[in-house]
Design an enzyme around this catalytic site. Sequence first.
Site, PDB file in Angstrom:
ATOM      1  N   GLY A  48       0.677  -5.651  11.061  1.00  0.00           N
ATOM      2  CA  GLY A  48       0.671  -5.075   9.966  1.00  0.00           C
ATOM      3  C   GLY A  48       0.812  -3.321   9.608  1.00  0.00           C
ATOM      4  N   LYS A  68       0.369 -10.893   6.513  1.00  0.00           N
ATOM      5  CA  LYS A  68       0.022  -9.539   7.693  1.00  0.00           C
ATOM      6  C   LYS A  68      -0.994  -8.986   7.534  1.00  0.00           C
ATOM      7  CE  LYS A  68       0.701  -4.611   5.942  1.00  0.00           C
ATOM      8  NZ  LYS A  68       1.374  -4.232   5.155  1.00  0.00           N
ATOM      9  N   SER A  70       1.029  -1.708   0.169  1.00  0.00           N
ATOM     10  CA  SER A  70       0.016  -0.137   0.267  1.00  0.00           C
ATOM     11  C   SER A  70       0.498   1.387   0.307  1.00  0.00           C
ATOM     12  CB  SER A  70      -1.384  -0.164   0.827  1.00  0.00           C
ATOM     13  OG  SER A  70      -2.090  -1.162   1.064  1.00  0.00           O
ATOM     14  N   ASN A  71       1.575   1.267   0.586  1.00  0.00           N
ATOM     15  CA  ASN A  71       2.955   2.338   1.024  1.00  0.00           C
ATOM     16  C   ASN A  71       3.712   2.607  -0.227  1.00  0.00           C
ATOM     17  OD1 ASN A  71       2.225   3.415   3.513  1.00  0.00           O
ATOM     18  ND2 ASN A  71       2.975   1.431   4.225  1.00  0.00           N
ATOM     19  N   SER A 125      -3.259  -5.647   9.314  1.00  0.00           N
ATOM     20  CA  SER A 125      -2.763  -3.993   9.541  1.00  0.00           C
ATOM     21  C   SER A 125      -3.660  -3.601  10.085  1.00  0.00           C
ATOM     22  CB  SER A 125      -3.041  -3.449   8.124  1.00  0.00           C
ATOM     23  OG  SER A 125      -1.869  -4.423   7.465  1.00  0.00           O
TER      24      SER A 125
END
Length: 333
Positions: A228, A202, A83-84, A204
């Site tokens: 996450g 993962k 996502s980042n 989040s």
Amino acid sequence: MALSNRLALPLRPALAALRQAAPGQRRRLSTPSGPGHTLDLRGIFPPLTTPFSPTQEVDYAQLEGNLRRYASIPFRGLVVLGSNGEYPYLAPHERLQMVSCVRRALPRDRLLLAGSGCESTQATIELTVSMAEAGADVALVVTPCYYRGAMTSAALVQHYTEVADASPIPVVLYSVPANTGLDLPLEAVLALAQHPNILGIKDSGGDITRMGLMVHKTRQEDFQVLAGSAGFLLASYALGASGGVCALANVLGAPLCQLDHLCREGRWQEARDLQHRLIEPNVAVTRRFGIPGLKKAMEWFGYYGGPCRAPLAPLSPPQVEELRGTFSANSWL
């Protein structure tokens, strides 16, 4: 034709080129694949940002510069196209090139996790295969969410099972409800944990009770839970999580690795003190200011942040001051 399949079509020429490359030119996977082989995910993984030039082109030279700086930090590995990494904003050929670039720079004893989740099962399988060919050790597969009302536990178990069956590399499930509006149901996670090519998750979402149940209910399986976010890393470790994929590690990688070390040594008071100082900066570069805030903070610590791709907008001057104040108040600046 479904949108996700149309998006995957441009990957095919690039994948074909990778497959046709001379044996000496192809990157071999650093770890064996297939059922029965377990990768150890214990440790910290920064989900890399994608550096863009002022004209919003991927700046591979700046990426390589950041990778050189990260090489001195004892990360377990790196995540690319999470996502980042502004994954939805990258063209198919850029995604492959990002993986190839990071793989070339990454020591062979460090793992490379690559995001390969698409909306359709077919497109996810194609992209996962292409990520493996480009050098990824593990596929990080986010939940499909466009038709979230139809994404029942049964549908998601079927999706991930087909992906894991077809994947030449291990798969890590990825639940990020803040972005998808969909939390991978616990019952689906527990069913998928039994698949020999699904390595872990993962998570989040930040629900510590849920994470604790995942660890507890999969204790007989070869399944690893990754926190996450840095904001609940210590709590996750206390409940048995294996490691963390933390946006803040792009900025404060060494302190997060130190937190990991303190937890493994059982030095809980020191770990608690350090965790407290990480909570507000983590909120600032995730929920409060997102990727623009993360990239701005990177610049204060010697990394290239640069602009985001539109429509993500840069921070305003007051927002920059608030962000800086958060890091200063916790003695990081």
